[in-house]
Enzyme design. Structure first.
Site, PDB file in Angstrom:
ATOM      1  N   GLY A  88       2.754  42.848  35.900  1.00 55.29           N
ATOM      2  CA  GLY A  88       2.733  42.510  34.444  1.00 55.29           C
ATOM      3  C   GLY A  88       3.548  41.099  34.396  1.00 55.29           C
ATOM      4  N   SER A 126      -1.259  38.783  38.231  1.00 50.78           N
ATOM      5  CA  SER A 126      -2.155  39.349  38.471  1.00 50.78           C
ATOM      6  C   SER A 126      -2.288  40.472  39.531  1.00 50.78           C
ATOM      7  CB  SER A 126      -3.591  38.685  38.981  1.00 50.78           C
ATOM      8  OG  SER A 126      -4.762  38.769  38.379  1.00 50.78           O
ATOM      9  N   ASP A 155      -9.286  36.257  37.879  1.00 55.11           N
ATOM     10  CA  ASP A 155      -8.214  36.641  38.693  1.00 55.11           C
ATOM     11  C   ASP A 155      -8.802  37.628  40.113  1.00 55.11           C
ATOM     12  OD1 ASP A 155      -6.667  35.940  36.485  1.00 55.11           O
ATOM     13  OD2 ASP A 155      -6.107  38.056  35.812  1.00 55.11           O
ATOM     14  N   SER A 177       0.413  55.394  45.382  1.00 50.82           N
ATOM     15  CA  SER A 177       1.180  54.108  45.446  1.00 50.82           C
ATOM     16  C   SER A 177       2.481  54.464  45.734  1.00 50.82           C
ATOM     17  CB  SER A 177       0.940  53.220  44.303  1.00 50.82           C
ATOM     18  OG  SER A 177       1.747  52.163  43.887  1.00 50.82           O
TER      19      SER A 177
HETATM   20  P1  ADP Z   1      -0.759  41.917  36.025  1.00 43.81           P
HETATM   21  O1  ADP Z   1      -2.163  41.895  36.515  1.00 43.81           O
HETATM   22  O2  ADP Z   1      -0.600  40.402  35.316  1.00 43.81           O
HETATM   23  O3  ADP Z   1       0.328  42.075  36.777  1.00 43.81           O
HETATM   24  P2  ADP Z   1      -1.718  43.974  34.263  1.00 43.81           P
HETATM   25  O4  ADP Z   1      -1.170  44.782  32.941  1.00 43.81           O
HETATM   26  O5  ADP Z   1      -3.176  43.563  34.173  1.00 43.81           O
HETATM   27  O6  ADP Z   1      -0.747  42.899  34.846  1.00 43.81           O
HETATM   28  O7  ADP Z   1      -1.818  45.056  35.476  1.00 43.81           O
HETATM   29  C1  ADP Z   1      -0.525  45.540  35.551  1.00 43.81           C
HETATM   30  C2  ADP Z   1      -0.961  47.146  35.949  1.00 43.81           C
HETATM   31  O8  ADP Z   1      -1.713  47.292  37.304  1.00 43.81           O
HETATM   32  C3  ADP Z   1       0.207  48.158  36.083  1.00 43.81           C
HETATM   33  O9  ADP Z   1       0.922  48.734  34.802  1.00 43.81           O
HETATM   34  C4  ADP Z   1      -0.381  49.087  36.923  1.00 43.81           C
HETATM   35  O10 ADP Z   1      -0.991  50.048  36.409  1.00 43.81           O
HETATM   36  C5  ADP Z   1      -1.080  48.419  37.822  1.00 43.81           C
HETATM   37  N1  ADP Z   1      -0.178  48.048  39.392  1.00 43.81           N
HETATM   38  C6  ADP Z   1      -0.221  46.873  39.763  1.00 43.81           C
HETATM   39  N2  ADP Z   1       0.399  46.937  40.639  1.00 43.81           N
HETATM   40  C7  ADP Z   1       0.595  48.384  41.169  1.00 43.81           C
HETATM   41  C8  ADP Z   1       1.098  49.079  42.164  1.00 43.81           C
HETATM   42  N3  ADP Z   1       1.622  48.323  43.192  1.00 43.81           N
HETATM   43  N4  ADP Z   1       1.045  50.235  42.276  1.00 43.81           N
HETATM   44  C9  ADP Z   1       0.581  51.304  41.171  1.00 43.81           C
HETATM   45  N5  ADP Z   1      -0.068  50.409  40.261  1.00 43.81           N
HETATM   46  C10 ADP Z   1      -0.029  48.921  40.118  1.00 43.81           C
HETATM   47 MG    MG Z   2      -3.850  41.734  35.264  1.00 45.33          MG
END
Ligand code: ADP
Ligand code: MG
Length: 382
Positions: A121, A125, A171, A66
Site C-alpha cells: 500500500g 505495487s 505496474d 502468505s
Molecule cells: P500496492 O499495490 O500499491 O502495494 P494495493 O492496494 O494495490 O497496494 O495492493 C495491496 C494489497 O495486495 C494488500 O492489501 C494485499 O491484499 C495484497 N498483498 C500485497 N502483498 C502481499 C503479501 N505479501 N501477502 C498477501 N497479500 C499481499
Molecule cells: Mg497495487
C-alpha cells in the site's frame, strides 16, 4: 530466502515445491496517470520482491498461503473461481488463476506459498508483484508459452476484473518486463517498450524512494472521476485518447474545453506525456542531472492540475529540493504513498536528514527512505 520459503512450503503442504519464482515492486520515474490515456510511462523495478514457492496440482484444488498475512491456508476450487467472489489478499493470486483459465489455459490447480518484501500500500505495487509472480510460476509449470506482455495482461485482468481494481497496465508490465540497470520506457497503447540504461551509481547519483507511510483514503471516486474527466476531454477533442494531443497543440486544445476541471486534467496528461519523452531523451544523452527539474515540474502538475498530491508528498518535494536535491516528485497514485528524489550521492544523506526533520517538525510520522536500485523483473529462482 529460497531455502526458508521451501522449508515453509514443505511444512504447509507436505512436500517440496516444484520451483520458486520472484517478481519485483516498482517505482515510476515519471509518467503518472498517463497509462489510462494510452500514454508513456518510465518505471523501474525495485530490489524488493514477492517470492513464491509453487507446485502444480491436477485435482482442481488451489491452496494459497502468505507469510505476511495472519491466518491459515486459503483453499479454493479452480472451477469455482468467480470475479468479486473471494475478497482479501487471496484474490490477487486466485484472480490470476481465474484469468488464465478464462483465457483457455489448462491450469488444473496449485499449491502456492508467498512471501514479499515489497511495502504494501505504499504505491510501490505490491499487488502487481503478487500477480506477476503467480502468472510466471503457473505459466512455467503448465507450459503455457506466455510471453512477458501476456503475463502482464493476465495479471492486469486479474486485478481489474477479479479483484475489481481499475488499474492500468504499467505496474504489471514493470514487474514482468523490467531489467537490472534499466528503466522501462513503455508505450501503454501498444505495449511496445525499450530498456533505457539507468545506471545512477556510475554517474555519482542516487534515486531515493520516500515512503510517506500515509494513505489518505478518498474512496474509488477520486480515481474514477479523473478517469472519466480524461475520457470526456478526449471525446470533446475528437481524439481516441489524450495521448493523441501533441504538446504543440495543447493551447488550442485547452481553448476548446469548457469545463475548467477537464481542462486541468488534459493539461496534466499532455504535459506529463511530454515530460516522459523529455526524460528519456535526456537519459539517452547522458544528461541525467537535467532530468531533476522535469521531475519537479511533474510534481507541480500532479499537485495543481491533477490534484492527487497531499501535504506529506508536497513536503517531501519541498524539503528535498530545499536541501539540494536535483528534483523530486510523487510517484504512483498519490494521496500518500511514495515520492522519488534524485540526488547527488554526496548530498543523499543531508537530503535524507532534511526530509526526516521536516516531517518531524510538521508532526508527521517518520517516512521510510531507501535508494531505488534498478533491479531485475520477474524470474525463476529455483
Ligand atoms: P500496492 O499495490 O500499491 O502495494 P494495493 O492496494 O494495490 O497496494 O495492493 C495491496 C494489497 O495486495 C494488500 O492489501 C494485499 O491484499 C495484497 N498483498 C500485497 N502483498 C502481499 C503479501 N505479501 N501477502 C498477501 N497479500 C499481499
Ligand atoms: Mg497495487
Amino acid at each position: 530466502m529460497t531455502d526458508r520459503l521451501t522449508s515453509t512450503f514443505r511444512e504447509l503442504y507436505g512436500s517440496a515445491p516444484d520451483g520458486v519464482w520472484s517478481a519485483p515492486g516498482r517505482v515510476n520515474l515519471i509518467g503518472e496517470y498517463t497509462d489510462f490515456n494510452d500514454g508513456f510511462v518510465l518505471p523501474l523495478a525495485l530490489p524488493h520482491t514477492a517470492v513464491a514457492a509453487v507446485s502444480r496440482r491436477q485435482d482442481g484444488l488451489l491452496r494459497l498461503h502468505s507469510s505476511d498475512v495472519e491466518g491459515r491456508v486459503v483453499e479454493l476450487r479452480v472451477d469455482g473461481l468467480e470475479p468479486g467472489g473471494s475478497g482479501g489478499w487471496a484474490g490477487y493470486p486466485a484472480g490470476v488463476v481465474w484469468a488464465l483459465r478464462d483465457a483457455g489455459h489448462p491450469v488444473t490447480g496449485a499449491d502456492i506459498h508467498l512471501e514479499s518484501t515489497v511495502p504494501v500500500g505504499a504505491g510501490l505495487s505490491s499487488s502487481a508483484a503478487l500477480e506477476v509472480v503467480t502468472a510466471l510460476a503457473l505459466g512455467d509449470l503448465f507450459g503455457l508459452g506466455l510471453d512477458r506482455r501476456q503475463l502482464a495482461l493476465m495479471s492486469q485482468r486479474a486485478e481489474n476484473v477479479f479483484v475489481g481494481v481499475p488499474c492500468g497496465i504499467m505496474d504489471q508490465t514493470a514487474a514482468a518486463c523490467c531489467t537490472e540497470g534499466h528503466a522501462l520506457h513503455l508505450d501503454t497503447r501498444d505495449l511496445s517498450q525499450r530498456q533505457v540504461p539507468f545506471d545512477l551509481a556510475a554517474q555519482g547519483l542516487r534515486l531515493l524512494v520516500v515512503d510517506t507511510r500515509v494513505k489518505h483514503e478518498l474512496g474509488d471516486g477520486a480515481y474514477a472521476r479523473r478517469r472519466a474527466g480524461c475520457e470526456e476531454g478526449a471525446r470533446a477533442l475528437g481524439v481516441r485518447a489524450l495521448r493523441d494531443v501533441a504538446l504543440a497543440h495543447l493551447d488550442d486544445a485547452l481553448a476548446e474545453l469548457d469545463d475548467p476541471v477537464v481542462r486541468r486534467y488534459v493539461r496534466h496528461v499532455v504535459t506529463e506525456n511530454a515530460r516522459v519523452e523529455e526524460v528519456v531523451s535526456l537519459l539517452g544523452a547522458g544528461e541525467t542531472r537535467a532530468t531533476g527539474p522535469v521531475l519537479t515540474a511533474g510534481h507541480a502538475s500532479l499537485r495543481d492540475d491533477f490534484e492527487v498530491s497531499c501535504a506529506e508528498l508536497d513536503l517531501v518535494v519541498e524539503s528535498a529540493n530545499a536541501a539540494g536535491a536535483l528534483g523530486a516528485r510523487m510517484t504512483g497514485g498519490g494521496f500518500g504513498g511514495s515520492a522519488v528524489v534524485l540526488v547527488e550521492e554526496a548530498v543523499a544523506d543531508a537530503v535524507t536528514k532534511e526530509v526526516m526533520e521536516a516531517f518531524a517538525a510538521a508532526g508527521h510520522r517518520a517516512p521510510r527512505i531507501f535508494p531505488a536500485v534498478p533491479s531485475a523483473g520477474a524470474r525463476r529462482l529455483a
